[in-house]
Design a protein around this motif. Sequence first.
Motif, mmCIF file in Angstrom:
data_model
loop_
_atom_site.group_PDB
_atom_site.id
_atom_site.type_symbol
_atom_site.label_atom_id
_atom_site.label_comp_id
_atom_site.label_asym_id
_atom_site.label_seq_id
_atom_site.Cartn_x
_atom_site.Cartn_y
_atom_site.Cartn_z
ATOM 1 N N GLU A 24 -24.106 11.910 -1.494
ATOM 2 C CA GLU A 24 -23.454 13.162 -1.882
ATOM 3 C C GLU A 24 -22.192 12.892 -2.699
ATOM 4 O OE1 GLU A 24 -24.688 15.977 -1.616
ATOM 5 O OE2 GLU A 24 -26.368 15.542 -0.295
ATOM 6 N N ASN A 25 -21.421 11.869 -2.322
ATOM 7 C CA ASN A 25 -20.221 11.532 -3.110
ATOM 8 C C ASN A 25 -20.606 11.092 -4.522
ATOM 9 O OD1 ASN A 25 -18.991 12.019 -0.740
ATOM 10 N ND2 ASN A 25 -18.031 10.049 -0.483
ATOM 11 N N THR A 26 -21.692 10.306 -4.603
ATOM 12 C CA THR A 26 -22.148 9.895 -5.937
ATOM 13 C C THR A 26 -22.566 11.099 -6.771
ATOM 14 O OG1 THR A 26 -22.928 7.817 -4.961
ATOM 15 C CG2 THR A 26 -23.762 8.405 -7.136
ATOM 16 N N ASN A 27 -23.311 12.023 -6.142
ATOM 17 C CA ASN A 27 -23.704 13.240 -6.870
ATOM 18 C C ASN A 27 -22.480 14.033 -7.301
ATOM 19 O OD1 ASN A 27 -26.354 12.547 -6.435
ATOM 20 N ND2 ASN A 27 -26.543 13.793 -4.588
ATOM 21 N N TYR A 28 -21.480 14.089 -6.431
ATOM 22 C CA TYR A 28 -20.231 14.820 -6.744
ATOM 23 C C TYR A 28 -19.530 14.213 -7.962
ATOM 24 C CZ TYR A 28 -15.550 16.768 -5.890
ATOM 25 O OH TYR A 28 -14.344 17.402 -6.013
ATOM 26 N N GLN A 29 -19.331 12.886 -7.893
ATOM 27 C CA GLN A 29 -18.635 12.233 -9.007
ATOM 28 C C GLN A 29 -19.471 12.293 -10.292
ATOM 29 O OE1 GLN A 29 -15.594 11.231 -8.795
ATOM 30 N NE2 GLN A 29 -15.383 11.516 -6.593
ATOM 31 N N GLN A 30 -20.786 12.091 -10.140
ATOM 32 C CA GLN A 30 -21.643 12.115 -11.327
ATOM 33 C C GLN A 30 -21.648 13.496 -11.969
ATOM 34 O OE1 GLN A 30 -23.105 9.387 -12.524
ATOM 35 N NE2 GLN A 30 -23.804 10.537 -14.300
ATOM 36 N N PHE A 31 -21.662 14.540 -11.134
ATOM 37 C CA PHE A 31 -21.652 15.895 -11.688
ATOM 38 C C PHE A 31 -20.382 16.155 -12.491
ATOM 39 C CE2 PHE A 31 -20.084 20.229 -11.188
ATOM 40 C CZ PHE A 31 -21.080 20.926 -11.863
ATOM 41 N N PHE A 32 -19.231 15.839 -11.905
ATOM 42 C CA PHE A 32 -17.981 16.130 -12.615
ATOM 43 C C PHE A 32 -17.815 15.243 -13.849
ATOM 44 C CE2 PHE A 32 -16.829 18.206 -8.620
ATOM 45 C CZ PHE A 32 -16.247 19.350 -9.110
ATOM 46 N N ASN A 33 -18.294 13.990 -13.774
ATOM 47 C CA ASN A 33 -18.230 13.140 -14.973
ATOM 48 C C ASN A 33 -19.131 13.697 -16.078
ATOM 49 O OD1 ASN A 33 -16.444 11.410 -13.687
ATOM 50 N ND2 ASN A 33 -18.044 10.041 -12.958
ATOM 51 N N ARG A 83 -30.673 22.766 -22.359
ATOM 52 C CA ARG A 83 -31.260 22.117 -21.188
ATOM 53 C C ARG A 83 -30.193 21.439 -20.344
ATOM 54 N NH1 ARG A 83 -35.605 20.722 -24.879
ATOM 55 N NH2 ARG A 83 -34.604 18.704 -25.292
ATOM 56 N N THR A 84 -29.250 20.778 -21.017
ATOM 57 C CA THR A 84 -28.184 20.087 -20.269
ATOM 58 C C THR A 84 -27.327 21.085 -19.497
ATOM 59 O OG1 THR A 84 -28.137 18.412 -22.005
ATOM 60 C CG2 THR A 84 -26.274 18.479 -20.473
ATOM 61 N N VAL A 85 -26.977 22.200 -20.132
ATOM 62 C CA VAL A 85 -26.131 23.205 -19.460
ATOM 63 C C VAL A 85 -26.865 23.811 -18.277
ATOM 64 C CG1 VAL A 85 -25.023 25.435 -19.764
ATOM 65 C CG2 VAL A 85 -24.736 23.684 -21.499
ATOM 66 N N LEU A 86 -28.154 24.131 -18.458
ATOM 67 C CA LEU A 86 -28.923 24.679 -17.331
ATOM 68 C C LEU A 86 -29.039 23.668 -16.200
ATOM 69 C CD1 LEU A 86 -31.765 26.553 -19.243
ATOM 70 C CD2 LEU A 86 -29.752 27.526 -18.141
ATOM 71 N N ASN A 87 -29.200 22.400 -16.564
ATOM 72 C CA ASN A 87 -29.255 21.353 -15.542
ATOM 73 C C ASN A 87 -27.950 21.277 -14.764
ATOM 74 O OD1 ASN A 87 -30.001 19.154 -14.042
ATOM 75 N ND2 ASN A 87 -29.637 17.671 -15.649
ATOM 76 N N LEU A 88 -26.827 21.347 -15.487
ATOM 77 C CA LEU A 88 -25.526 21.321 -14.797
ATOM 78 C C LEU A 88 -25.345 22.548 -13.911
ATOM 79 C CD1 LEU A 88 -23.147 20.011 -17.595
ATOM 80 C CD2 LEU A 88 -23.924 18.780 -15.582
ATOM 81 N N ALA A 89 -25.781 23.712 -14.393
ATOM 82 C CA ALA A 89 -25.651 24.929 -13.583
ATOM 83 C C ALA A 89 -26.461 24.826 -12.301
ATOM 84 C CB ALA A 89 -26.083 26.141 -14.404
ATOM 85 N N SER A 90 -27.666 24.255 -12.403
ATOM 86 C CA SER A 90 -28.463 24.093 -11.183
ATOM 87 C C SER A 90 -27.875 23.019 -10.270
ATOM 88 C CB SER A 90 -29.895 23.737 -11.559
ATOM 89 O OG SER A 90 -29.938 22.491 -12.261
ATOM 90 N N ARG A 91 -27.338 21.950 -10.872
ATOM 91 C CA ARG A 91 -26.715 20.900 -10.045
ATOM 92 C C ARG A 91 -25.444 21.381 -9.367
ATOM 93 N NH1 ARG A 91 -26.101 15.932 -13.998
ATOM 94 N NH2 ARG A 91 -24.780 15.204 -12.263
ATOM 95 N N ALA A 92 -24.733 22.307 -9.999
ATOM 96 C CA ALA A 92 -23.471 22.791 -9.418
ATOM 97 C C ALA A 92 -23.700 23.502 -8.092
ATOM 98 C CB ALA A 92 -22.762 23.718 -10.400
ATOM 99 N N LYS A 93 -24.902 24.074 -7.915
ATOM 100 C CA LYS A 93 -25.183 24.778 -6.665
ATOM 101 C C LYS A 93 -25.444 23.837 -5.500
ATOM 102 C CE LYS A 93 -27.238 28.603 -9.244
ATOM 103 N NZ LYS A 93 -28.455 29.394 -9.489
#
Length: 1837
Positions: A24-33, A83-93
């Motif tokens: 989860e920490n990796t997903n957190y850091q990867q998302f914000f990066n 596609r990238t923006v939609l991916n980020l929006a889904s990952r943000a949830k």
Amino acid sequence: MTALQTQWSWMIQLCRCIDTQLQENTNYQQFFNDSAGVEDELKSRYECIRERYSCDKSTSIMKLESLLQEALAEKEKFVEYKRTVLNLASRAKHVVQLKPRSLAHPVQESLPIITLCEFKTDEVTLQRDDHCILKDNSQRIKWRVVGPGGCTINPLSICFIIPPLNKEALDFANRIEHLYDAVTSLWFHVILCLRCVLSWRCLLRDMEIIRSWSLQQPPCSSKYERLIATMDRCYETFITTSQESRLFTNAELAQVRQEYAQCMEFGDGLHRRHEEQSACSGSPAFLVTATPQPGICTPDAHMTRTGHDTHTELARQVTRLEEQLVELVQLPLRDHNPVGHSEERLALYQKLHSDLGEMQMQVEAFAQQCTRCMENHSCGSVANHTANHASNQSNICNLQQRLNHVRRLAASCHDHLRAVDSLVRSVTDVEALVLLYEGRLADSISAPSHTAGLHSYIALLKQWLSEMEQKRRALRRSLEEAQLAETSARRLQSLGVNCSDAYAFGKGAGLLAERWQQALDQLRFRLREVERLCRLLRPYRQSYGWLIEWLAQAAGHQQRIQAAPAPDSKSLAVQLTQQKALLSELEKNRAKVEECQHYAEICGDAAKEYETELQSFRAAVENFHHKPLLLRQQEALSEVVMKECADIRSRYGKMFSMMNQYSCCIGSKSGKLEEDEFLVEAGEIEVYLREIMDSLKRKYSCNKGTSITRLEVLLQEGKEEEGKIVRHHMPLDSFSSKVKTPAQKNVLNRLETLYQKLVELWKQQDSNLQSLLAWHKLQNTIHVIKTWSLPSIKQLRYEEQHHLLQELQCRHSALLRCSCNSEVIGKEDISLAEKDIETCQVHYQQLQQRLDQGKQEESLCKRSISRLHDVRRHLENLSEQAVQQLHLPLELGVHHELTCRIEKQERLGCEIDDLQEVMTEISRSVTEMDGQHMHNPMFLELQRDLNTTLQDLQDTSNLSAGCLQDLKNLKGIAQDCQESNVVLIGMENKLFENGHLPKDLQETENLCNCLKQLQVEVTEKEACFARLREHVKAGAGFTRRLLCQHGEQDENFERHIAMAWTLLQRWSGVHDQLRSRLRELERLYKLLEVYKPRAGTLLNWLNEATTQLDALQSTDSHDKLLNLKREIQSKQESVDECQRLAEQSCASLKDYEVILLTYRTLLEEHHPPRFWPKQVENPTDCIMQNYMDLRTRHTTLLGTLSQFLKFLTEAQKRDQEDQFFRAVQDVELSLRHTQQQLLHKYTCDLSTVPAHLEALLADRQDEDVFLEIQKNISHLSTKAQAPAERDTISRIDQLYNSTVQRWHELWTRLQAIQAWQVLRRDISLVQSWTVDSLKKLPPQQSEEQICHLEEHYRRLVRLGERTEVLEPGELCQAECDVTACCNHFRSLKASVNKEQKDEEACEASLQELRKIEVHTESIRKQAEQLVSLSLHDDHVQENVQRIKEHAVLCDEVQQIHSDLRCLVQSYNTLGTCYSYFALQTQLRFAEQRVVQLSSFVTLVTEELRAMDEVLKAIRATDELVWSYEKQLCEAALLPCETEALQELFNHLTRWQQQLVSRPDAFRTLQERLRLAGQLNERLSAVHGQLDPNLSQCIEEQQQLQERWCNLCKQTRTRLQHLEETLQLFHSYHSLHHQMVSWIEGVEIQLQQLQNLKGDDDQKLCSLQVQIEILRSEISQKQSKLDGLTMFEEQVLAAKKKYDAMLAQYRCSMDKSCGYSPPQKLQPSLETFHHELNNLQRRLSSLTTSVSELAARVLKAQHSQQGALAYKVHRVCRQVLVMVDGCELPLIEAFEKGLVSRERFMELASWQGEREEVEVVGDPATNGSADPGLCFGSHSPF
């Protein structure tokens, strides 16, 4: 071993928790990066688009087209961004929260968390995925958590995860979406602007071309039509895009519309006149040329050349069409959207097919024109005519053969394209099916963990298997299409055209077939393995369920055993028996646990094998998918089984160890029970004694802070406590009989020792109380003496002071006696007390000394203060004079007036220096006073006045110096401004003189040299303006200091500063003007230097080319003409270069003209209007006219040559003819050949391949052949004139008709076969439809497909009636199939409509949810605005309004609740559709938002109501404080009557009591503020909102508290002052009453003495003695009268102090509140003056009367100077009296009041011997005295 297994399983769970946390920490850091990177990239893309694709109206067409192509190429990038923006929006949830894990972010509210593993404590057991609440995260390792049951525990933080949603991640994703929308909008706007400007430029170009046409230079028809069509498209595009781009104004749009209409009208008129002229001349349009000059060439030759050129052009077009066809077929399909690309290729083919038809018409028209031309011009040479006709016929025949070849190639290409399109569509459908089932199969990587889930999964697998079997037809159809496409590709390859699409997609169809088979095998494998898992899982579930139930029962039995009470050993034995029975049962069931583990291992191994196979399949499938597959979160069956088995073993081991431990515990408890009873009783007694000791310590423990009253009460209660302590020994006596063992004896001894400690403790406490009481009394006395001050010691009598000093010594002695055994008062305290006593004695002596120094200090201070006041008045006068110099405006003579002001300012500085010397002298005297340590209050006033005067002197000195410096600097600025203005005007005049446009190169060079010379002059004059700039900067600094320090501003300086800045700006404008002019002139010079030679060279060449053309027209040299044309065309680049140079030169001249006009406008602001000379001829027009002449001559020359060449070419086309019979023979042979070809070509049946049928039907070649033959027959019939020719034509017509009829029959048969095949294909397609596939199709397409099916059936019936190719049974079967397909479609449509209705309902619900979300956000914003609204005027009313508005919001929230409930109810009635789960998610999200909003609104309501209570409390408290302040401000002045003063004192005393009791209002206000603060903190912590009015309320509360403290302080000060004044009044009136009484008695006594008659000496002596007594009493009373005068002065001073205090308080109230109470009359002290004057008068009259009486007595005794009088006098004057060891004369002792009046009279009338009296009375004559006569220690005095 069990404990070890438990610990090992715990370690495994912790490792899994750590792994989950790391993921989860990796997903957190990867998302914000990733989000930060995307945000930066979008921002850079936004800036890049805005800068790169900017354009204006001057941008060239080429650049606009390149920019537009580049901008359109950006589309793929935007799709990728999407596609990238939609991916980020889904990952943000799915991003968790990490900040609460840091100690820097404490939890402010309840935070939901989820457990990652099982966690067990004594209180609660947490299972995995349990929802808990985080209360405190102040520790990093352990958290404070509330479990599901409400129990609070402190588990490890690693065992929990804070689930989504993460607000920061969602905000980040929303911000990126908004940024993407902004970039997309900018991209669309840029494309729109580019299209708008490009269409505008193209429109202008086309209109310019049309305007260049004329009747002498007309365009051909095709060129005209193409140009008109292009211009229409550009105009429509411009009109459409200009409205949105907003680059053109309405006036510009109107102008473009007008020019377009005019241009179209001009073009249409020109074209119409050109056609009329062509019709009148009788020749074809393409043969129209300029009128040939006589003698150039013959018409036949000219027509021959013209026909040759037309043939060449047509052949080139045919070649181009053939190349386009080949290129279209060989163009490979795109990987992305191949279906769309295939449709585009078919559309392009249709366009090429139409072009091919047009080409056929042009060839026919060309042949006809050639024929007519040869007939019209047959008058020439017969040989030439025949040769030309043969040549033309040969060319036309070759052209037609090539065209027929292209048509056959086009038909083959069309067949191939259609076959590839069908293959692509089929492969795409099959690939969608394969991807669907592969995705379904890859979605699961584990089997369900329960039996019901396994059964449902088996049913689902069977359903998928049946669907795949049903849909296998699509796979077979794709393989058939692949074979057909490969066949058509091989046919094209035989024609020399290679195409790879058919082979590529055929290979893809084969791969899809393999993947289809793999998916089927996987389905069958899963079905088989899942059924096997069901069989293996059944015995495990039975064993596991029984063990779970049994363990629960055993745990309950164990809990009941442990919960049963065990008060004695018997109950303990019963519990031990039950525990052993439970242990034996536990041992018996160990085999059951082993059996369950065996079943679990079998199931786990099978499940792992199954999961491994599933993961392998998923890995294989991911290679074929273009995007990563979503993995559904589910627990693996093997993990669930092993986890359940481990849980069983863990619970069993824990139960076993717990039972063993409890058995041992019961055995150890039974042996200690009896001993515990004895110890319990002893412990109770010990506790009882210790409680008594603790109570004594608590009750009688005291320190130096304990009050005297408390100590006295404790000493009084201590007498009763002694009897209680004696009675506390009775329980020990009764307990000693129970002692049996040595240990119990030791316990009894310990209790006795404890009792002795109790007795000793009491004695020590009593000693402490006694010593503390004595110490407190001594400290009170010391404090009283230390508080003596000069005013207070003046009010004490000598006896009171002496008594207080004696009391100090007595209390010191008492402290020494009591502090022997005290623990509280030590030696240090005794020594400190002795030091304090010495300090008190010294303090008393110092006070006596300071009384004498006060009067001298006061006189010195008064004189110094008077001198300071005089200095301050003088300083104010000097400041006014200095400031006056700044505000007087300057007149005309600025320099002279400034000089006078500077001299006057210097004189003021000299006066200030004199005052500084005076202040130095005063400061020296004050310093000397300060060195003497003066303590007079007036000295402080003197120091304040001195500091104020010194500060005023320093300010005045600084002001004078600043004004002087300001005037000097102003003088310099004025001089510089005058000089700079002269220089500036000269330069501007020179620039004005050179402000014209250069006409040629030489004038441009001269103007450059002139401007460079001016630039040198400007550089030389720069020093003057630099000096002015320095003066301005320095003066601005002085002015700022003068304004900041003294608040004064020199208006003259501001005006001169503005003038100076204006001059500097104009000078800077001169610099800029020179630089701009020089830059533009140099650029213009360079351009003209290049343009002039090139234009001259081009002009010379044009003259030579014109001469050469005139010479060649007479020679008819075609090659030389072509060479000349090529040479003219090659010069087009030179003409364009000249155009570019001319345009750049004109643009440079226009820029230079703009610079001149701009500077002229600036000059008109500072100079009077001037006459600007206008140039007669604009150089720009000259340059453009020169260039236009060159362009016109070049265009005219090229057009003339082109028309001449065209005439020569068209003359060659008129020499082609053919003979009639040869043409007839050719037509007959063509018909015979066509008959044979039709029979061979159209032989087909029902088994013919559809692609072959479609190719035959699509092949229009036969039709074209028949049309061509018909045209030839018609053409021949027109030429047939002889009977034989007409018979031949009739025979050929009959042959043609029979051939056409046979062709129609074969064509109808082909159509019937094709209709049957199309119908069967449509029936198969409709039968293959399912609900899912029908939903994918548009409704119109499915309806059209059914309509096509019915239309195809009707067409088949119609064609079947006209041919015998179909049997009646086949038609009946087709009718039944069509009916079944329609019914199938209706049922599917009903299902789809139902799902669509559900989908529409879902969409409507989603729209309603969006409205609710918007409304929710609006309400939240309104609530936030209400919370953050600042209150200004009427706080209470405004807050009430806030509450009302918020109540409306609360009602809206309730309405939203009801709407949401309605949506939930409607949601429950919906079926499963596409938007069902999205609606479910949105509903859940909306419910959360509404709950949050409801919580927020509720919290805001509580906060607003709390604020309302606070504001009301503040208002009430303010009114209370203001009422007291008003009453205190309106209080009367100090009265002069004792009764009024006493009444005022009593009133203030009652007032103070009320003030003490009133702070309840403040406590209420503080409590409400605390409650509001808590609510505000909750509001801030939960929702991030704060009420700004709370801080304002806190400030108001602090102000009220401060006002209340000031009120209490003012009351206490007044009370203290009134108390002192009241004492003064009482002392004054008491002394006054004594004086009045004494005066009245003395008056009566004096009246009696005056009435006495002195007959003898004895009476006279007695009278004399009484007179002396009266005199001594009068002298004493005179001193008392002086005391009354001093009392009067003190009363007056006290009154002034009180009145000043009242006035100061009223002044402060006036400043703070603006309240000024009405003035009251000042009480007068005339009563005191009158009483004192009356006493003085009466005392003076008494003195006079006594003196008169003494004179009369002396007169009576004048004759008798006897011994008696001398003796009396000697006795009165010489007798000594002993007083406290000191000798005093008798008369002095009587005057001081040490001897009573009766005793003095007794001694004064003593009749003793003279010698003895003298010896006694004169110690100098004889030192001894008779004890009987000398008054010593034995004297009665």
